[in-house]
Structure formats: C-alpha cells, structure tokens
Design an enzyme around this catalytic site. Structure first.
Site, PDB file in Angstrom:
ATOM      1  N   LEU A  41     -72.764  46.070 -24.917  1.00 51.30           N
ATOM      2  CA  LEU A  41     -71.759  45.001 -24.842  1.00 51.30           C
ATOM      3  C   LEU A  41     -71.436  44.426 -26.216  1.00 51.30           C
ATOM      4  O   LEU A  41     -72.335  44.165 -27.006  1.00 51.30           O
ATOM      5  CB  LEU A  41     -72.287  43.885 -23.936  1.00 51.30           C
ATOM      6  CG  LEU A  41     -71.442  42.601 -23.845  1.00 51.30           C
ATOM      7  CD1 LEU A  41     -71.440  42.065 -22.417  1.00 51.30           C
ATOM      8  CD2 LEU A  41     -71.945  41.520 -24.805  1.00 51.30           C
ATOM      9  N   ASN A  43     -69.343  41.108 -27.926  1.00 53.84           N
ATOM     10  CA  ASN A  43     -68.487  39.936 -27.715  1.00 53.84           C
ATOM     11  C   ASN A  43     -67.994  39.397 -29.051  1.00 53.84           C
ATOM     12  O   ASN A  43     -67.295  40.158 -29.749  1.00 53.84           O
ATOM     13  CB  ASN A  43     -69.052  38.919 -26.713  1.00 53.84           C
ATOM     14  CG  ASN A  43     -70.415  38.361 -26.981  1.00 53.84           C
ATOM     15  OD1 ASN A  43     -71.387  39.092 -27.097  1.00 53.84           O
ATOM     16  ND2 ASN A  43     -70.532  37.061 -27.059  1.00 53.84           N
ATOM     17  N   ASP A  44     -68.315  38.193 -29.440  1.00 50.34           N
ATOM     18  CA  ASP A  44     -67.609  37.561 -30.564  1.00 50.34           C
ATOM     19  C   ASP A  44     -67.692  38.317 -31.895  1.00 50.34           C
ATOM     20  O   ASP A  44     -68.761  38.816 -32.256  1.00 50.34           O
ATOM     21  CB  ASP A  44     -68.218  36.187 -30.877  1.00 50.34           C
ATOM     22  CG  ASP A  44     -68.460  35.338 -29.660  1.00 50.34           C
ATOM     23  OD1 ASP A  44     -68.040  35.725 -28.571  1.00 50.34           O
ATOM     24  OD2 ASP A  44     -69.096  34.286 -29.827  1.00 50.34           O
ATOM     25  N   GLN A  60     -71.245  40.273 -32.045  1.00 51.76           N
ATOM     26  CA  GLN A  60     -72.315  40.053 -31.078  1.00 51.76           C
ATOM     27  C   GLN A  60     -72.491  41.343 -30.284  1.00 51.76           C
ATOM     28  O   GLN A  60     -71.533  41.859 -29.693  1.00 51.76           O
ATOM     29  CB  GLN A  60     -71.927  38.920 -30.123  1.00 51.76           C
ATOM     30  CG  GLN A  60     -71.942  37.557 -30.762  1.00 51.76           C
ATOM     31  CD  GLN A  60     -73.355  37.027 -30.875  1.00 51.76           C
ATOM     32  OE1 GLN A  60     -73.953  36.571 -29.913  1.00 51.76           O
ATOM     33  NE2 GLN A  60     -73.911  37.082 -32.083  1.00 51.76           N
ATOM     34  N   TYR A 103     -77.202  34.384 -32.099  1.00 50.25           N
ATOM     35  CA  TYR A 103     -75.869  34.044 -31.611  1.00 50.25           C
ATOM     36  C   TYR A 103     -74.863  33.948 -32.768  1.00 50.25           C
ATOM     37  O   TYR A 103     -75.215  34.068 -33.932  1.00 50.25           O
ATOM     38  CB  TYR A 103     -75.938  32.734 -30.820  1.00 50.25           C
ATOM     39  CG  TYR A 103     -76.253  32.924 -29.343  1.00 50.25           C
ATOM     40  CD1 TYR A 103     -76.769  34.123 -28.851  1.00 50.25           C
ATOM     41  CD2 TYR A 103     -76.017  31.899 -28.430  1.00 50.25           C
ATOM     42  CE1 TYR A 103     -77.039  34.291 -27.508  1.00 50.25           C
ATOM     43  CE2 TYR A 103     -76.286  32.057 -27.070  1.00 50.25           C
ATOM     44  CZ  TYR A 103     -76.796  33.252 -26.611  1.00 50.25           C
ATOM     45  OH  TYR A 103     -77.055  33.405 -25.275  1.00 50.25           O
ATOM     46  N   SER A 104     -73.634  33.639 -32.405  1.00 51.57           N
ATOM     47  CA  SER A 104     -72.511  33.743 -33.342  1.00 51.57           C
ATOM     48  C   SER A 104     -72.593  32.821 -34.551  1.00 51.57           C
ATOM     49  O   SER A 104     -73.271  31.790 -34.515  1.00 51.57           O
ATOM     50  CB  SER A 104     -71.217  33.426 -32.604  1.00 51.57           C
ATOM     51  OG  SER A 104     -70.908  34.477 -31.753  1.00 51.57           O
ATOM     52  N   ASP A 165     -72.834  28.347 -33.148  1.00 52.29           N
ATOM     53  CA  ASP A 165     -71.693  29.001 -33.796  1.00 52.29           C
ATOM     54  C   ASP A 165     -71.287  28.340 -35.120  1.00 52.29           C
ATOM     55  O   ASP A 165     -70.134  27.889 -35.290  1.00 52.29           O
ATOM     56  CB  ASP A 165     -70.472  29.078 -32.846  1.00 52.29           C
ATOM     57  CG  ASP A 165     -70.842  29.622 -31.474  1.00 52.29           C
ATOM     58  OD1 ASP A 165     -71.845  30.359 -31.380  1.00 52.29           O
ATOM     59  OD2 ASP A 165     -70.139  29.303 -30.488  1.00 52.29           O
ATOM     60  N   GLU A 223     -66.880  26.111 -28.137  1.00 47.59           N
ATOM     61  CA  GLU A 223     -67.569  27.206 -28.821  1.00 47.59           C
ATOM     62  C   GLU A 223     -66.757  27.627 -30.044  1.00 47.59           C
ATOM     63  O   GLU A 223     -65.551  27.405 -30.133  1.00 47.59           O
ATOM     64  CB  GLU A 223     -67.751  28.393 -27.870  1.00 47.59           C
ATOM     65  CG  GLU A 223     -68.636  28.057 -26.679  1.00 47.59           C
ATOM     66  CD  GLU A 223     -69.033  29.281 -25.856  1.00 47.59           C
ATOM     67  OE1 GLU A 223     -70.214  29.394 -25.486  1.00 47.59           O
ATOM     68  OE2 GLU A 223     -68.167  30.124 -25.561  1.00 47.59           O
TER      69      GLU A 223
HETATM   70  C1  FRU Z   1     -68.837  32.775 -27.295  1.00 41.61           C
HETATM   71  C2  FRU Z   1     -70.360  32.662 -27.248  1.00 41.61           C
HETATM   72  C3  FRU Z   1     -70.869  31.828 -28.395  1.00 41.61           C
HETATM   73  C4  FRU Z   1     -72.271  32.318 -28.556  1.00 41.61           C
HETATM   74  C5  FRU Z   1     -72.114  33.793 -28.261  1.00 41.61           C
HETATM   75  C6  FRU Z   1     -73.293  34.424 -27.590  1.00 41.61           C
HETATM   76  O1  FRU Z   1     -68.377  33.879 -26.605  1.00 41.61           O
HETATM   77  O2  FRU Z   1     -70.774  32.142 -26.003  1.00 41.61           O
HETATM   78  O3  FRU Z   1     -70.779  30.442 -28.193  1.00 41.61           O
HETATM   79  O4  FRU Z   1     -72.787  32.092 -29.820  1.00 41.61           O
HETATM   80  O5  FRU Z   1     -70.979  33.915 -27.437  1.00 41.61           O
HETATM   81  O6  FRU Z   1     -73.130  35.801 -27.515  1.00 41.61           O
END
Ligand code: FRU
Length: 482
Positions: A41, A43-44, A60, A103-104, A165, A223
C-alpha cells in the site's frame, strides 16, 4: 488476516520476497507514468524536495499488504519528475519512538542536507501517542535517523495523540513546524505550530488561527498541513477530516483545502483572502509541496482515500498524482502538470479527434481540447462495448464528471458517483491525462482539476467527443509512455 500489520520490511521472508517479485510483474491497472508501489500500500507523499541536484520523494508505504499497516518511507529520486528510481524503504520504523509506524512529514533543505521530519506513531493498547522525529538525507543518498530522536516527545498539553505530519517552513532565521492536531476538549481539528532556531530544539507556540468563516473549520482532525509562498501569496494547504458537504464541495470521505492569504507567525494567524477545495474530483488527498523547489512551486498528492480498490487483487493499492506546478493567478491557485512538456515523455501519434471518436490504442494518453469558447455544451466520453463509461460534461460552465457506469465500489458509495463544479469563468480548454487507472482533468490550464480513479479490465475503449453545435474542435490526442 492482519497478523503482519506491524511488521517491518527487514523481517521479510524468502516467501514474502518471492510474492513481491510476482506482484511487480503484474501490469493490470498499473500506471505507466504515475508513481505506484511495487507491492503493498502507498498513501501520502512525504519528504518531497529538490536536493543535491535531484528531486527526492518518499511515500507512506506498507510493503506487505494492501491495508494500512506499519508505515515505512519508500524513497525515490528523479532528474525530471517523470522517471523515478526506487531506492526501497529509507525510514523503517525500528525504534520504540516509532513503534507503530513512521508517519508522514516534510523535508527542509539546509547545510547540504535534507532534513526529513516525520511522526513516530505509537500505540499502547487503545491509546495513541505521537513523537516528532528527524532523519537526515545526505549527499550519498543515505538516510540516518537523528541521535536526538524524538526531537519532540509526545504531544502538547490539551491535545489527543492525533498530532502528526510535520511540515517545516523557514521565516527569517527561524524554523516553524506546522502539525495537524486534535484538541482534547472538543475533539476538533487544528493546526499547531512549534518554533526552532536550529531544527533540533523545538518550542510549542500554539494554534494557528485561520481567520475565515467556514464550516470546514469544524473538522475532527486536520492532517498534512503545508505552507508555502506562491507568486507573493502565502498558501496554506491542509486535509481536514469530518467536514460536511457544502453545495458541490466536500463530497469525498476526506477533502483538501487551500487558503490564499498571509501568515503571521508572531500572532499565529493566517488571514484568508480566498479559500477553496484544491481538487474537484473523487480521489485526491494529503498533498505535499516540494521543499527548495528550483523553479516553480510544485505539489504532489495521494490519488485516493479509499480502503479498497480493485488493484488489491494484484497485490498493490493506490498511486500518486502527477506533480503539479503551482501559480497564483487572479487570486486563485492554478495547478499544471509539469511533466507534460518533459522530453522524457514519449509522445506518439498526435492527431485530431473527429466526432466519430477513436478506438484507443492505449489507456495512457493525453487529450487536449482547445478553443471551446464557442461551444457551451460538450461531452467527452471514455466507454467500452460492455457498457462501462466515464463522462465529462460541460454545460454552460457547469462541469460534471460522472463515474456511475465505471464505479468500482462494491457497495453503494455514500458520496455518489458524480462530481460537479460551476465555474465563474468561461471554459476554453480541457486537458485530459489518462494513465491506465487514473485520470487527471485540467480545466482552463489548471484553473480547476478533477482527479479520478477507474479500473478498466482488458477491454477496448472508445474515446468520443460530442458537442451541441457540432463545431470543429481543436483536439489533440497523444499516446504517452516513458
Ligand atoms: C494521511 C495520514 C497522515 C498520517 C499518514 C499515515 O493520509 O493519515 O495523517 O501521517 O496518513 O499513513
């Protein structure tokens, strides 16, 4: 089956590695020039910066599966923002201050280094805690966690464990860290600010007061805050969770807002001259802008927020948007895809599209439709013999993107299958950039953008344009590859 949820890539077995190699070979749904994870997966986007004569980007990444598990920072670098070399996980959460994921966060480039700030996510039973951490990217492409980690331990008083973040901006000789946060008293979202003279010693300053009346302020969490200067304007970007729909805005599970205005770090205020949704499509979240951008300010985002997508059958999920150049024109934020003029993008068979439409040779293409000012009604449709269809309709300045016949949600989708926006300007041009399972639609050179995922099986697709008056349009269809 989530027993691998908090596992790091360092513990991958031979069998895991074999699965990873198999996933990499699968091409169904895989974009050609949008970033997607090799397996697992994404994500950010994180740590986006220009450093040591290259663009660096992290994202991420949960390597083992397509749900949100232990987050790593996958590292990529590029010379042209189009072709990216993948370097594997460069921040792997192995320490107790990041026990449940790295995390981000964002980068700041100083002293021949890129300082990568991120949140160490910690869970103790049902309780969550957050530490702000630092890792240094050096000129040898190595990333080293700082010995003083965490640089900010836990959260300030009055906040829940949802503080994360970090994005750093420098003003004068001071550094300011913006964080998304949640207040304990009423569980509402906020942006909070820390200040530092040296990137290591951080002092909590308080809440950034965003001075605007808007229901979007009533989110339960903010976020991924971001702050930058574009063409003389301060631009504040954040991703609120829990905003209620407002007309045609905020129809996604999570949404992204930008504010133009002015920040004042002494008073901790952001006065807003204009705000809006950053993208008007279905799939756009957690954008981040490039630190130390050598030319135009540039943004990239996670194209999504869905928990499930058909590509999970292939062993991977989610992709990033194209990088987008930012400008401010007439007090509006404009986004233009910066790769599109890149020499590294191979463009084949540029030709005009007539009213009969065309059977597409590839689902990675760009379609430009220009000189629309005399046509008030136009429909661009991507369809298959089996009845799948995605349409963009323009009707007297109302833009509608309809995914109802190309929906990939297994249950009724609470947010519906249309996204609509009424412009306060005449629409002159549309630029459709499609890449296997993602479409980005830029209206009037980036004045509005719609990002949209769709999941075509191996079927032929027709692309057609119809107009009310049947006027000859200036169209250009180009197949794209790298
Ligand atoms: C946004 C988020 C951030 C966090 C990250 C975790 O999509 O929820 O706030 O740091 O993804 O993967």
């Amino acid at each position: 089956m989530q027993q691998q949820k908090y596992k790091t890539i360092n513990t991958a077995t031979e069998l895991d590695n074999k699965n990873f190699e198999e996933i990499k070979l699968k091409t169904l749904f895989r974009p050609l020039f949008h970033i997607s994870p090799p397996h697992g997966l994404l994500n950010d986007p994180n740590g986006f910066c220009y450093f040591n004569n290259q663009y660096h980007l992290f994202y991420q990444w949960f390597p083992f599966d397509t749900y949100h598990g232990m987050k790593h920072w996958m590292h990529l670098s590029s010379n042209d923002l189009l072709t990216w070399s993948e370097h594997g996980s460069k921040i792997t959460p192995l320490e107790s201050y990041e026990s449940h994921g790295a995390y981000s966060g964002g980068a700041v480039v100083e002293n021949d280094r890129s300082y990568l700030f991120y949140t160490g996510n910690v869970k103790r039973g049902d309780e969550r805690d957050a530490n702000q951490c630092l890792a240094i990217l050096d000129k040898n492409n190595q990333v080293t966690k700082h010995a003083l980690n965490p640089v900010i331990e836990s959260v300030p008083q009055g906040y829940t464990g949802h503080v994360r973040d970090p994005k750093i901006v420098k003003r004068g000789s001071h550094y300011f860290m913006l964080l998304g946060a949640q207040r304990e008293a009423d569980l509402s979202g906020e942006i909070i600010v820390y200040q530092s003279p040296d990137l290591l010693d951080w002092e909590f300053k308080g809440t950034l007061d965003i001075q605007v009346n808007g229901d979007f302020l009533d989110a339960y969490m903010y976020e991924c805050p971001d702050l930058l200067e574009v063409d003389g304007h301060d631009v504040l970007i954040f991703s609120p969770q829990g905003v209620t729909a407002d007309g045609t805005r905020f129809h996604n599970k999570f949404n992204v807002i930008y504010c133009l205005g002015q920040v004042n770090f002494e008073q901790l205020t952001f006065t807003v001259s204009h705000w809006d949704e950053l993208d008007r499509g279905f799939d756009f979240y957690a954008p981040q802008t490039m630190a130390n951008a050598p030319e135009k300010q540039t943004l990239i985002a996670w194209a999504g927020t869905d928990e499930h997508l058909p590509s999970e059958q292939q062993g991977w999920i989610n992709c990033l948007t194209l990088t987008r150049e930012l400008t401010v024109e007439n007090n509006r934020l404009i986004q233009r895809p910066n790769i599109i003029n890149s020499d590294s993008l191979i463009k084949q068979h540029g030709y005009q599209l007539n009213h009969q439409g065309v059977e597409l040779e590839s689902l990675s293409f760009s379609l430009e439709v220009n000189n629309l000012s005399n046509e008030k009604n136009i429909t661009i449709s991507l369809q298959t013999q089996s009845g799948k269809e995605l349409t963009l309709t323009i009707n007297n300045n109302t833009i509608t993107l309809d995914r109802a016949l190309y929906d990939h949600h297994t249950q009724d989708w609470e947010y519906g299958n249309k996204r609509q926006h009424q412009t306060d300007y005449d629409i002159n041009n549309i630029h459709f950039i499609c890449d296997q399972s993602i479409i980005e639609i830029y209206i009037n050179d980036g004045r509005d953008v719609f990002t949209c995922l769709f999941f075509p099986e191996q079927e032929n697709h027709q692309l057609t344009i119809s107009t009310e008056k049947g006027a000859d349009l200036d169209t250009q269809l180009t197949y794209l590859t790298i």
